[in-house]
Motif scaffolding. Sequence first.
Motif, PDB file in Angstrom:
ATOM      1  N   UNK A 270     -13.875   7.527  -4.429  1.00  0.00           N
ATOM      2  CA  UNK A 270     -12.823   8.126  -5.260  1.00  0.00           C
ATOM      3  C   UNK A 270     -11.555   7.329  -5.052  1.00  0.00           C
ATOM      4  N   UNK A 271     -10.667   7.407  -6.013  1.00  0.00           N
ATOM      5  CA  UNK A 271      -9.425   6.656  -5.880  1.00  0.00           C
ATOM      6  C   UNK A 271      -8.394   7.077  -6.896  1.00  0.00           C
ATOM      7  N   UNK A 272      -7.244   6.473  -6.781  1.00  0.00           N
ATOM      8  CA  UNK A 272      -6.155   6.728  -7.719  1.00  0.00           C
ATOM      9  C   UNK A 272      -5.196   5.543  -7.659  1.00  0.00           C
ATOM     10  N   UNK A 273      -4.468   5.363  -8.747  1.00  0.00           N
ATOM     11  CA  UNK A 273      -3.484   4.286  -8.833  1.00  0.00           C
ATOM     12  C   UNK A 273      -2.320   4.774  -9.678  1.00  0.00           C
ATOM     13  N   UNK A 274      -1.147   4.259  -9.394  1.00  0.00           N
ATOM     14  CA  UNK A 274       0.022   4.665 -10.158  1.00  0.00           C
ATOM     15  C   UNK A 274       0.991   3.502 -10.298  1.00  0.00           C
ATOM     16  N   UNK A 275       1.793   3.578 -11.330  1.00  0.00           N
ATOM     17  CA  UNK A 275       2.878   2.626 -11.546  1.00  0.00           C
ATOM     18  C   UNK A 275       4.064   3.421 -12.075  1.00  0.00           C
ATOM     19  N   UNK A 276       5.240   3.093 -11.593  1.00  0.00           N
ATOM     20  CA  UNK A 276       6.438   3.821 -12.024  1.00  0.00           C
ATOM     21  C   UNK A 276       7.632   2.888 -11.991  1.00  0.00           C
ATOM     22  N   UNK A 277       8.663   3.300 -12.681  1.00  0.00           N
ATOM     23  CA  UNK A 277       9.913   2.550 -12.710  1.00  0.00           C
ATOM     24  C   UNK A 277      11.063   3.489 -12.414  1.00  0.00           C
ATOM     25  N   UNK A 278      12.052   2.985 -11.705  1.00  0.00           N
ATOM     26  CA  UNK A 278      13.224   3.765 -11.298  1.00  0.00           C
ATOM     27  C   UNK A 278      14.469   2.998 -11.737  1.00  0.00           C
TER      28      UNK A 278
END
Length: 706
Positions: A160-168
């Motif tokens: 199982x896994x997860x990934x994220x990308x975000x900007x601030x």
Amino acid sequence: MEMRSLALAVAAVACTAAQAQETDNREMEQVIVTGSRFVESIDEVPVSVTVIDRETIERQLQVSAELQNLLAIQVPGLATGNGSTSNFGTTLRGRAPLVMIDGVPQSTPLRNGGLGMRSLDPDVIERIEVVKGATSIYGNGAAGGIINYITKSAADSEFAGQASVSSRFSAVKFEDSAGVRTQGSVSGTRDQFSFVAGASRDERGVERDAEGDIMGTIYGLSESVTQNFFTKLGYRLDGDKSLQFTYNYFEGQQNADLVDVLGSVNDGTKTYAVKDDGDSGHGDPQGPRGNHNFMLKYVDNSLTDNTAMTVDAYGQVIENVFFFSPTLSNPEEGYDGGQSMIKSEKRGLRFNFNTQLDWEDVDATLTYGLDALNDVTSQPLLDGRMWVPEMDMDSLAGYLQSKWIIGNDWILKAGVRHESIDLLVDDYRTLKLCRDADTCSVPMDVKGDELSYEATTYNLALRYHINDHFSPFANYSQGADISDMGRLLRTATVNDIGLIQTEASIVDSYEIGLDTHFDDFDFSIAAFESTSELGTANAYNPDTGIYEPVRSPHKMWGYEAALTYRFSDRLSAGANYSWVEGEDEDTGEYLDARIISPPKFVAQLDWRPLDNASLALTYYHVGDRKRFEPDADGNWSGAYAPVSAYDVVNLSGNYAMDNWRFFAGIENLLNEEYFSARAQAFTYSGGAYHSMGLGTTVNAGVNYTF
């Protein structure tokens, strides 16, 4: 604590709101491991404990990835956040907490640089356990309590896994403020083998205040890059025996093309940064340049019929680089300033045993073992000068902690720990440091020695379950502390280490409290006091320009409270409040802002309008603390300036669709123009701390789970 003060404290607490926790977890028994080194129900712990679960961490990540901000909001009794990379001045009930990852110390108590809270990425944390008050269960450095980051366990499925990308970015002035954060992790269990692996990288733009100016660079986050790599591997030998290896790498450095324009607490001007058009920058990037943590753990849950054993060996290498400071100058030798670095290497081995005993109406648990630690810490300057000499500490401690459950209603805890410490320091010479051409310290040749300490500390606590709704408790605990030996050594004014007042400090901590639980309502209150014959304050010497240690007795006292209320399955609210004060018992004077923070109130509202959507609103209030008078010229020095109240509102939300989750958060929603409590009170480094707080800042991103 005097009865009158205690009565006032409890009365004030009773009408005070406090911390929000996740009520959805009410039906599941909460457990912790930090307080006693074995898994136990939080209802059986007779001390104040705050547990921050994964759901709360994820909600905070929608606004900010900074652990210090999360802890300041969620933990009553912890000092207010300051919006920087440093936890200098961030005390727990007025004393320094010991920060750990899975029980491995991250703080550097021999030379406390105040950077331990920011030692891993929050995405690899399963929960955070905060145990308050002096404790001897983990030894040196835990005078204020323990903050333990418990890392994630492997998923039950094979993969199982997860990934994220975000900007601030800044909503006040977007220019150069946008950054990108990427993160991913995988985990799984197959047969006897389990694994967790995670990596993150956070590249920030400039941080802007409410007026759109770039915040100052001292302990700043502007144009910083943070990276974290985490691995946990497990192998189950049989149903009761297992091996586990954990490695964590963390770095977070600011390499900003910026230069500060210094303001001043005394004239009311703020510090801010501008782009560096010339060669005015100094030194290497500040921050952790690469901190390594290793742990190998062996668990046998059936050593005997009623005894479990855990053995772990750990190692750690830390290099924390500080900002360039003109106060580290020596014009005679050609230095116009300097940049220091705390270097620390730890190696530890721990044996922990847990024995269960049963009688007719009594269940007993005995936890006992041995801790061995070698800690080698120093603080050199990057230019080759040695500010704090190498301190080589060997510690060996034995402990016994017992818990007695009598008739299912009374929980009694009692324990003892004996610690033997040997600290070796070779001959060294203190530095000549100049604040200006006419104000310099006098260098001193100091004869080294091996110092030995013996300390036996005790703890006694009681909780009584009156019924399903009310559970009062009281506790007394001691902690032995030789924290910040390096600060004592680097300001030595005698020629023999044996003449420096390096005695260990014994902290006595007292607490009474009450927990209440109803179907939709939880409320807790606590009043506390701690005393120590030796403190860790500093006094400014105008002849040398150096802040020198003053080891007079300290007393801290205060109260805190927490409540949550669930209006429905979709709407819940909570709040927390804490107040702490402290004084020098020799002089009767109040302690400064490095030790005592102003009152703090937090209110939170969580709303789930749809099954796959949620919103969270947080109100954060810091109160006044104005205990001191300026000098004859009307100026403030040290950390004695007054703190005026301010308010910050944060908003966050997320929407889930299949395996996707879209999230956004706004920090300082109303663009409040404020200075943090530390920025208002601290006058160090020519006003370098006097930056305005972060203006309205947006964080938005997407997470994918597979």
